[in-house]
Design a protein around this motif. Structure first.
Motif, PDB file in Angstrom:
ATOM      1  N   LYS A 149       0.851  -1.186   0.000  1.00  0.00           N
ATOM      2  CA  LYS A 149       0.000   0.000   0.000  1.00  0.00           C
ATOM      3  C   LYS A 149       0.887   1.236   0.000  1.00  0.00           C
ATOM      4  CE  LYS A 149      -3.973  -2.151   2.269  1.00  0.00           C
ATOM      5  NZ  LYS A 149      -4.891  -2.132   3.438  1.00  0.00           N
TER       6      LYS A 149
ATOM      7  N   LEU B 203       1.527   5.253   0.105  1.00  0.00           N
ATOM      8  CA  LEU B 203       0.963   6.460   0.685  1.00  0.00           C
ATOM      9  C   LEU B 203       1.677   7.666   0.085  1.00  0.00           C
ATOM     10  CD1 LEU B 203       1.037   5.275   4.416  1.00  0.00           C
ATOM     11  CD2 LEU B 203      -0.818   4.957   2.768  1.00  0.00           C
TER      12      LEU B 203
ATOM     13  N   THR C 275       6.192  10.436   8.223  1.00  0.00           N
ATOM     14  CA  THR C 275       6.988   9.460   7.476  1.00  0.00           C
ATOM     15  C   THR C 275       7.900   8.625   8.367  1.00  0.00           C
ATOM     16  OG1 THR C 275       8.661  11.140   6.996  1.00  0.00           O
ATOM     17  CG2 THR C 275       6.917  10.809   5.355  1.00  0.00           C
TER      18      THR C 275
ATOM     19  N   ALA D 196       6.227   4.501  12.594  1.00  0.00           N
ATOM     20  CA  ALA D 196       5.736   3.195  12.161  1.00  0.00           C
ATOM     21  C   ALA D 196       4.615   2.740  13.090  1.00  0.00           C
ATOM     22  CB  ALA D 196       6.866   2.178  12.156  1.00  0.00           C
ATOM     23  N   THR D 197       3.670   1.998  12.537  1.00  0.00           N
ATOM     24  CA  THR D 197       2.537   1.522  13.336  1.00  0.00           C
ATOM     25  C   THR D 197       2.794   0.155  13.950  1.00  0.00           C
ATOM     26  OG1 THR D 197       1.504   0.536  11.373  1.00  0.00           O
ATOM     27  CG2 THR D 197       0.923   2.816  11.914  1.00  0.00           C
TER      28      THR D 197
ATOM     29  N   ASN E  66       9.610   2.711   8.426  1.00  0.00           N
ATOM     30  CA  ASN E  66       8.954   3.106   7.189  1.00  0.00           C
ATOM     31  C   ASN E  66       9.982   3.298   6.075  1.00  0.00           C
ATOM     32  OD1 ASN E  66       6.538   3.150   8.598  1.00  0.00           O
ATOM     33  ND2 ASN E  66       6.611   5.365   8.966  1.00  0.00           N
TER      34      ASN E  66
ATOM     35  N   ASP F 154       7.121  -1.087   7.346  1.00  0.00           N
ATOM     36  CA  ASP F 154       5.726  -0.857   7.720  1.00  0.00           C
ATOM     37  C   ASP F 154       5.039  -0.003   6.650  1.00  0.00           C
ATOM     38  OD1 ASP F 154       3.335  -0.646   9.053  1.00  0.00           O
ATOM     39  OD2 ASP F 154       4.040   0.784  10.534  1.00  0.00           O
ATOM     40  N   ARG F 155       5.181   1.312   6.728  1.00  0.00           N
ATOM     41  CA  ARG F 155       4.470   2.194   5.807  1.00  0.00           C
ATOM     42  C   ARG F 155       5.399   2.658   4.687  1.00  0.00           C
ATOM     43  NH1 ARG F 155       1.019   6.393   9.369  1.00  0.00           N
ATOM     44  NH2 ARG F 155      -0.621   5.922   7.855  1.00  0.00           N
TER      45      ARG F 155
ATOM     46  N   TRP G 250       5.948   5.515   2.063  1.00  0.00           N
ATOM     47  CA  TRP G 250       5.603   6.897   1.746  1.00  0.00           C
ATOM     48  C   TRP G 250       6.257   7.334   0.439  1.00  0.00           C
ATOM     49  CZ3 TRP G 250       1.968   9.420   4.479  1.00  0.00           C
ATOM     50  CH2 TRP G 250       1.682   8.976   5.770  1.00  0.00           C
TER      51      TRP G 250
ATOM     52  N   HIS H  38      -2.837   3.736  -2.113  1.00  0.00           N
ATOM     53  CA  HIS H  38      -3.855   3.543  -1.066  1.00  0.00           C
ATOM     54  C   HIS H  38      -4.384   4.868  -0.533  1.00  0.00           C
ATOM     55  CE1 HIS H  38      -6.043   1.906   2.262  1.00  0.00           C
ATOM     56  NE2 HIS H  38      -5.221   2.408   3.170  1.00  0.00           N
TER      57      HIS H  38
ATOM     58  N   ASP I 163      -8.017  11.347   9.758  1.00  0.00           N
ATOM     59  CA  ASP I 163      -6.937  10.528  10.284  1.00  0.00           C
ATOM     60  C   ASP I 163      -6.554  11.110  11.639  1.00  0.00           C
ATOM     61  OD1 ASP I 163      -4.282   9.553  10.936  1.00  0.00           O
ATOM     62  OD2 ASP I 163      -4.109   8.874   8.856  1.00  0.00           O
TER      63      ASP I 163
ATOM     64  N   GLN J 157      -8.473   8.583   0.658  1.00  0.00           N
ATOM     65  CA  GLN J 157      -8.278   7.124   0.577  1.00  0.00           C
ATOM     66  C   GLN J 157      -8.973   6.589  -0.660  1.00  0.00           C
ATOM     67  OE1 GLN J 157      -8.114   4.611   4.109  1.00  0.00           O
ATOM     68  NE2 GLN J 157      -9.811   3.419   3.278  1.00  0.00           N
TER      69      GLN J 157
END
Length: 699
Positions: free
Chosen positions: A514, A516, A548, A551-552, A558, A620-621, A623, A641, A671, A692
């Motif tokens: 995904k 971003l 950025t 991280a989740t 990231n 994780d993410r 960007w 995404h 968000d 999104q």
């Protein structure tokens, strides 16, 4: 131990664990091994293989084996099982049939039929009935009394059966899409419950375990991502369920591990400990209750593909075999065709069973306008262990066609050696002659998908030179990017049904990366001037850094993805951006040894890189931070995404602009990490917005 089947006659088979090798093993990779039940006075072992046969040996007390007999199918044998009294063996095959081998009469007759290859078979002995359970890629499990041509019960599955196990009164089936279904088999088979998979990647093996009374209470399930989950069906405490990592390299390079599939799991019949075998060429023993590893084997030359204990737990058997299904290059950007074969030896006309001193290799044809020889070398290093010494047949080697390729290979090896502790064992040798492997080895994984081949009207003889076959062989093995496949599908002339079929192989929206998008744009859509930002907004830059960097998922970081000009626009003292993996898209930049930087030639290359271990496990993410062309490619990608925009309510003189895009394909959302109010910084007003992508939108 099996293993001689995959080595040419006269080869000294590597056996670092000093185990006993069976006499007269199969002529191709073993798919399953099963010991006879404890009611028999002798110990017998059966093995099914990709050579279309099932073989039987008597195993002596001293570890030696005596071949007894063998039977044939019209396709590879994928599974086998014994009847409870040890008088019969059932064999499941890619030829869509299940046969019964009556050991008394030595007859081998069909007892079950599916509409697709049969992946599993298990004998069920209940107080009120006995039957054979079979699971297939036709999305059904069926139950047979073996005396009737029709099943006594058919249960539809949500997806293809990938693996299964039975220990009365429990049955567990794992399907494509990481489905797990538990069945209750007393009185009559019925679904008991569906369990959400604790694993993120495709399941490959499952094995039921029992309590001290011998009652089945849970199962272990292994994935292609070097991880096993211990799952109780009705846990007293949710913490009883856990996962653990296995079949991964001990050493790390730049903080990353090599990760291998868990090919099989077996529980000890007395102690309840478990064995796992993997594509790293090792087997390990574990105590699930103490959550500890007991022992790991020495590494073998090839993947360990299956294993099992005999009835009293005193003998452990495992099989070693080559995996012809690897299709890494096929779906990589710029690849035209691939073919597997033999090279490097002196024997004229080598074959799989008469290989001589040749090495198994893959010949890759590529478009130099889309990729480079150096990119292919980089894929070569990243997707095997070049430090592992192997037999001549499986040694790590690069065969060059000219001096330019030779120099590039040597330079690439020197760079790779700097990243590793162990000495690289890869040979760099001239290609004198390349001999195509047999047709049944070409596009090995694709050939398992008979429906797709039939609807494409692809004859096996066309598989060597077909670009569509090369690309599809990669896609159905989970490599490549969904957006790239969708672009190519029309060129290959695929219809909707064929496209939907291929998209199921780890390219679903839940499996794809995904992306971003994040960026600030002026009122006239400007994003930059002369390689820098035309505004100075410190709070907005702090927001960018926080988003950025954060991280989740604990233990992950990231990535920031950017074009070459965006990279050069970052002050040199701030490059690379800290606490993030920096991925630069450029056709001219050289790769670097910096562990925080990767260089890719296209967005498709980036998606391929982050979709595979080790990065798929570490990031994780993702960007995307610019510039103009990278933004445009991302917004058009099926992997896009979300879009995090900072709208600056002022016009600026810019020479780079945010690309035109269709906001109607996105929903404006909130968000919790993004402020909702209009921001005022030094009299400049701006607002954060989050979009999104709608679930039904396509690119």
């Amino acid at each position: 131990m099996f293993g001689g089947s995959t080595f040419p006659p006269g080869t000294n088979i590597p056996n670092p664990n000093k185990d006993f090798e069976v006499v007269a093993p199969p002529d191709d990779t073993v798919s399953c091994i099963r010991f006879s039940p404890g009611c028999l006075p002798q110990t017998f072992l059966i093995a099914g293989s990709w050579a279309n046969d099932v073989r039987c040996w008597e195993i002596q007390q001293n570890g030696t084996s005596v071949p007894k007999d063998q039977k044939m199918h019209q396709g590879p044998v994928l599974d086998a099982c014994w009847s409870d009294d040890g008088t019969k063996v059932f064999t499941a095959s890619c030829d869509k049939t299940v046969k019964c081998w009556d050991l008394g009469s030595n007859q081998h007759v069909q007892v079950a039929q599916h509409e697709a290859p049969v992946k599993s078979c298990h004998w069920i002995k209940a107080p009120n009935y006995t039957c054979l359970m079979t699971g297939s890629w036709d999305k059904t499990i069926k139950f047979w009394d073996t005396k009737s041509p029709s099943p006594i019960l058919t249960i539809n599955l949500p997806e293809r059966c990938y693996c299964a196990d039975v220990r009365y009164p429990m049955g567990v089936v794992s399907t494509a899409g990481r489905g797990i279904i538990v069945y209750q088999l007393d009185t009559q088979p019925r679904e008991y419950k569906k369990i959400e998979s604790p694993l993120k990647y495709q399941h490959r093996s499952v094995s039921i375990f029992s309590d001290k009374k011998g009652d089945p209470i849970g199962f272990a399930i292994g994935s292609v991502e070097g991880r096993v989950a211990i799952q109780y069906v009705s846990p007293q405490n949710p913490k009883d369920n856990f996962t653990f990592k296995c079949h991964r390299s001990n050493e790390t390079v730049n903080g990353y591990q090599d990760i291998y599939a868990v090919n099989d799991i077996a529980f000890h019949p007395v102690h309840g400990t478990l064995a796992t075998v993997g594509s790293d060429g090792k087997f390990s023993f574990w105590d699930k209750d103490a959550r500890t590893k007991l022992k790991t084997s020495e590494q073998l030359d090839q993947p360990v593909v299956c294993c099992g204990f005999n009835a009293n737990g005193q003998i452990f058997a495992y099989a070693v075999g080559y995996d012809w299904s690897k299709a890494l290059f096929g779906s990589a950007p710029g690849i035209l065709t691939t073919r597997v074969g033999y090279a490097g030896g002196s024997l004229a006309g080598p074959t799989y069973h008469q290989l001589g001193d040749h090495t198994e290799t893959v010949d890759v044809e590529y478009d130099p306008n889309q990729t480079t020889y150096e990119v292919l070398l980089d894929m070569f290093w990243k997707n095997h262990d070049p430090t592992k010494a192997s037999s001549r047949q499986y040694m790590s080697a690069i065969f060059y066609r000219d001096e330019e390729q030779k120099k590039a290979a040597e330079d690439s090896l020197k760079k790779e050696q700097k990243k590793r502790v162990k000495r690289i064992a890869t040979s760099i040798v001239p290609l004198i002659e390349f001999t195509d492997a047999e047709l049944y080895h070409q596009k090995y994984l694709l050939q398992r998908h008979t429906w797709l081949l039939n609807t494409l009207d692809l004859d096996p003889a066309d598989l060597i030179g077909s670009r569509a076959a090369a690309r599809l062989n990669g896609y159905v093995n989970g490599y490549g990017c969904l957006s790239t496949f969708q672009d190519e599908a029309s060129r290959f002339g695929l219809n909707d049904a064929q496209i939907q079929y291929v998209q199921r192989f780890d390219m679903s929206s839940s499996a794809r990366p995904k992306l971003l998008v994040i960026g600030a744009i002026s009122q006239n859509k400007g994003i930059g001037k002369n390689g820098t930002l035309p505004w100075t907004l410190k709070k907005e830059m702090a927001y960018f850094a926080r988003m950025t960097k954060t991280a989740t998922e604990p233990g992950k970081r990231n990535a920031v993805i950017m074009g070459r000009n965006t990279w050069l626009g970052i002050p040199e003292k701030n490059r690379p951006l800290k606490d993030r993996l920096n991925i630069i898209i450029s056709t001219t930049m050289e790769s670097t040894d910096d562990p925080d930087v990767r260089v890719c030639r296209s967005l498709e290359d980036v998606l391929d890189l982050v979709s595979r271990p080790p990065l798929s496990d570490a990031l994780d993410r993702l960007w995307v931070i610019g510039g103009e062309q990278v933004y445009e490619a991302t917004l058009q990608s099926a992997c896009c995404h979300r879009v995090y925009l900072t709208r600056i309510f002022k016009e600026y003189d810019c020479d780079r602009f945010f690309p035109d895009w269709d906001p109607s394909a996105f929903d404006l959302i909130g968000d919790q990490d993004v402020p909702e109010d209009v921001q005022d910084e030094g009299g400049i007003l701006y607002k954060y917005e989050v979009y999104q992508k709608k679930s039904n939108s396509s690119s």
